[in-house]
Scaffold this active site. Structure first.
Site, PDB file in Angstrom:
ATOM      1  N   VAL A   1      12.279   6.210 -14.862  1.00  0.00           N
ATOM      2  CA  VAL A   1      11.193   6.222 -14.444  1.00  0.00           C
ATOM      3  C   VAL A   1      10.230   5.085 -14.788  1.00  0.00           C
ATOM      4  O   VAL A   1      10.517   4.595 -15.693  1.00  0.00           O
ATOM      5  CB  VAL A   1      10.274   7.671 -14.770  1.00  0.00           C
ATOM      6  CG1 VAL A   1       8.865   7.911 -14.133  1.00  0.00           C
ATOM      7  CG2 VAL A   1      11.202   8.860 -14.416  1.00  0.00           C
TER       8      VAL A   1
ATOM      9  N   LEU B   1      13.084   0.301 -10.464  1.00  0.00           N
ATOM     10  CA  LEU B   1      14.247   0.742  -9.598  1.00  0.00           C
ATOM     11  C   LEU B   1      13.871   1.664  -8.429  1.00  0.00           C
ATOM     12  O   LEU B   1      14.802   2.022  -7.803  1.00  0.00           O
ATOM     13  CB  LEU B   1      15.416   1.404 -10.560  1.00  0.00           C
ATOM     14  CG  LEU B   1      15.651   0.604 -11.642  1.00  0.00           C
ATOM     15  CD1 LEU B   1      16.844   1.150 -12.242  1.00  0.00           C
ATOM     16  CD2 LEU B   1      16.403  -0.734 -11.346  1.00  0.00           C
ATOM     17  N   GLY B   2      12.455   1.844  -8.345  1.00  0.00           N
ATOM     18  CA  GLY B   2      12.324   2.657  -7.079  1.00  0.00           C
ATOM     19  C   GLY B   2      12.386   4.234  -7.448  1.00  0.00           C
ATOM     20  O   GLY B   2      12.679   4.756  -6.342  1.00  0.00           O
ATOM     21  N   SER B   3      12.231   4.454  -8.667  1.00  0.00           N
ATOM     22  CA  SER B   3      12.461   5.937  -8.766  1.00  0.00           C
ATOM     23  C   SER B   3      11.106   6.664  -7.944  1.00  0.00           C
ATOM     24  O   SER B   3      11.562   7.923  -7.485  1.00  0.00           O
ATOM     25  CB  SER B   3      12.231   6.479 -10.261  1.00  0.00           C
ATOM     26  OG  SER B   3      11.062   6.205 -10.864  1.00  0.00           O
ATOM     27  N   SER B   4      10.004   6.377  -7.919  1.00  0.00           N
ATOM     28  CA  SER B   4       9.057   7.076  -7.198  1.00  0.00           C
ATOM     29  C   SER B   4       9.243   7.103  -5.598  1.00  0.00           C
ATOM     30  O   SER B   4       9.088   8.033  -4.968  1.00  0.00           O
ATOM     31  CB  SER B   4       7.536   6.565  -7.507  1.00  0.00           C
ATOM     32  OG  SER B   4       7.517   5.119  -6.988  1.00  0.00           O
ATOM     33  N   ALA B   5       9.758   5.940  -5.276  1.00  0.00           N
ATOM     34  CA  ALA B   5      10.287   6.134  -3.677  1.00  0.00           C
ATOM     35  C   ALA B   5      11.361   7.073  -3.491  1.00  0.00           C
ATOM     36  O   ALA B   5      11.489   7.793  -2.690  1.00  0.00           O
ATOM     37  CB  ALA B   5      10.570   4.597  -3.299  1.00  0.00           C
TER      38      ALA B   5
ATOM     39  N   ASP C   1      10.250  -0.251  -0.969  1.00  0.00           N
ATOM     40  CA  ASP C   1      10.990   0.738  -1.699  1.00  0.00           C
ATOM     41  C   ASP C   1      11.373   1.859  -0.756  1.00  0.00           C
ATOM     42  O   ASP C   1      12.381   2.301  -1.004  1.00  0.00           O
ATOM     43  CB  ASP C   1      10.168   1.130  -2.963  1.00  0.00           C
ATOM     44  CG  ASP C   1      10.236   0.453  -4.111  1.00  0.00           C
ATOM     45  OD1 ASP C   1      10.470  -1.035  -3.736  1.00  0.00           O
ATOM     46  OD2 ASP C   1       9.850   0.565  -5.247  1.00  0.00           O
TER      47      ASP C   1
HETATM   48  O1  PMV Z   1       9.065  -3.707  -9.949  1.00  0.00           O
HETATM   49  P1  PMV Z   1       8.960  -2.941  -8.672  1.00  0.00           P
HETATM   50  O2  PMV Z   1      10.233  -2.429  -8.357  1.00  0.00           O
HETATM   51  O3  PMV Z   1       7.458  -2.223  -8.546  1.00  0.00           O
HETATM   52  O4  PMV Z   1       8.738  -4.355  -7.682  1.00  0.00           O
HETATM   53  C1  PMV Z   1       7.726  -5.203  -7.671  1.00  0.00           C
HETATM   54  C2  PMV Z   1       7.979  -6.173  -6.518  1.00  0.00           C
HETATM   55  C3  PMV Z   1       6.649  -7.055  -6.502  1.00  0.00           C
HETATM   56  O5  PMV Z   1       7.107  -7.989  -5.363  1.00  0.00           O
HETATM   57  C4  PMV Z   1       6.348  -7.758  -7.666  1.00  0.00           C
HETATM   58  C5  PMV Z   1       5.513  -6.459  -6.054  1.00  0.00           C
HETATM   59  C6  PMV Z   1       5.646  -5.829  -4.603  1.00  0.00           C
HETATM   60  O6  PMV Z   1       4.759  -5.141  -4.301  1.00  0.00           O
HETATM   61  O7  PMV Z   1       6.312  -6.232  -3.827  1.00  0.00           O
END
Ligand code: PMV
Length: 301
Positions: A88, A92-96, A138
């Site tokens: 979490v 890695l996109g766990s919430s999506a 995501d």
């Molecule tokens: O860390 P993550 O998976 O939430 O990715 C953030 C990616 C950013 O480009 C820094 C922000 C975004 O909303 O695209």
């Protein structure tokens, strides 16, 4: 009872630059979040965070999914059990993944007839409701799977080599890191803007290499992308330590994935050295897991 699952994602290229409209390449990974769902008298949500009813504090994403899905079905009660292979809050996109898998579970259970585009769109709305602001990336990648060029949402060829995900276990706030980049850009627009557009150009250049499965060239470009992420201030000692441990143990390349500051990094591995890379990352204090790109987005198990 039915079970639906959705994958997490990593950024091969373009995090932060994508905030300024530049190109990025995202890749769904085999680490998934599973949602088991059955109709019940009341709302019961069970996960590693605890067992609750409609508790927005503990289970914000699932609660907002339930609220939103009332538009499409008369949901009186539901029992949800969530199991996730995705750490979490580590980028890695766990919430999506939990959002998208929950929407699909209700879609299946109540026969709502939502398309994949509908699910990705609803997922993005829910992430925005919970987080205040969220990019559609995501939820889109988690719904559709594969390798996706952002913002065009163009599907590229599957990445075949193993992907090692290293976790620093250091807290990272996407909001704070995005704000730091914005501040640096305001201070030095002539320096930072070209870096961000270089990162975007790297994504475009890498498209051909992804489609030709030329992992050596992808790797060279990802390593350059890592240098530019450091240049805009989203690196950390922990991330660098994991990145160099991976490269020194034979990784094709290694870079931050996501917001940076802490959180996770990725390395592309050869078929025979992924476990050496895992060991090297663990030797310097991180944890690591071997995964792969997956073409399968949200699915009914
Ligand atoms: O860390 P993550 O998976 O939430 O990715 C953030 C990616 C950013 O480009 C820094 C922000 C975004 O909303 O695209």
């Amino acid at each position: 009872m039915i079970t639906c699952s959705a994958p997490g994602k990593v950024y091969l290229f373009g995090e932060h630059a994508v905030v300024y409209g530049e190109n990025a390449i995202c890749c769904a990974i085999e680490l998934r979040t599973k949602v088991h769902a059955e109709k019940a008298e009341d709302v019961i949500i069970e996960s590693v965070l605890g067992t609750t009813g409609m508790d927005i504090e503990v289970h914000p994403y699932v609660c907002h999914v339930l609220k939103k899905m009332q538009q499409f079905a008369d949901i009186k009660g539901i029992r949800f059990k969530i199991e996730s292979e995705l750490p979490v809050g580590s980028g890695l996109g766990s919430s999506a993944a939990v959002t998208v898998a929950s929407i699909e579970a209700l879609n299946q259970l109540y026969g709502c007839g939502l398309s994949l585009e509908d699910i990705a769109g609803l997922g993005h709305e829910i992430e925005k409701t919970v987080q205040g602001n969220a990019s559609p990336t995501d939820t889109y990648v988690s719904t559709m799977g594969g390798v996706v060029m952002i913002p065009q949402r163009k599907k590229l060829k599957t990445i075949k080599c193993p992907i090692v995900v290293g976790n620093t276990h250091k807290f990272s706030s996407t909001k704070e890191l995005v704000a730091n980049v914005a501040k640096l850009r305001n201070e030095f627009p002539d320096i930072i803007d070209p870096i961000l557009s270089d990162i975007g150009r790297m994504s475009l250049l890498a498209e051909k290499s992804v489609n030709e499965k030329d992992y050596k060239t992808i790797g060279k470009l990802m390593n350059v992308n890592q240098g530019l992420l450091d240049a805009i201030g989203v690196g950390s000692a922990e991330l660098s330590s994991l990145v160099y441990a991976a490269r020194n143990s034979g990784a094709i390349c290694a870079k931050i994935t996501g917001a940076g500051g802490g959180g996770c990094m990725i390395a592309l591995a050869e078929d025979n050295n992924a476990s050496d890379i895992v060991n090297a990352i663990e030797d310097v204090g991180g944890s690591a897991i071997i995964t792969r790109n997956t073409e399968e987005g949200v699915r009914l198990e």
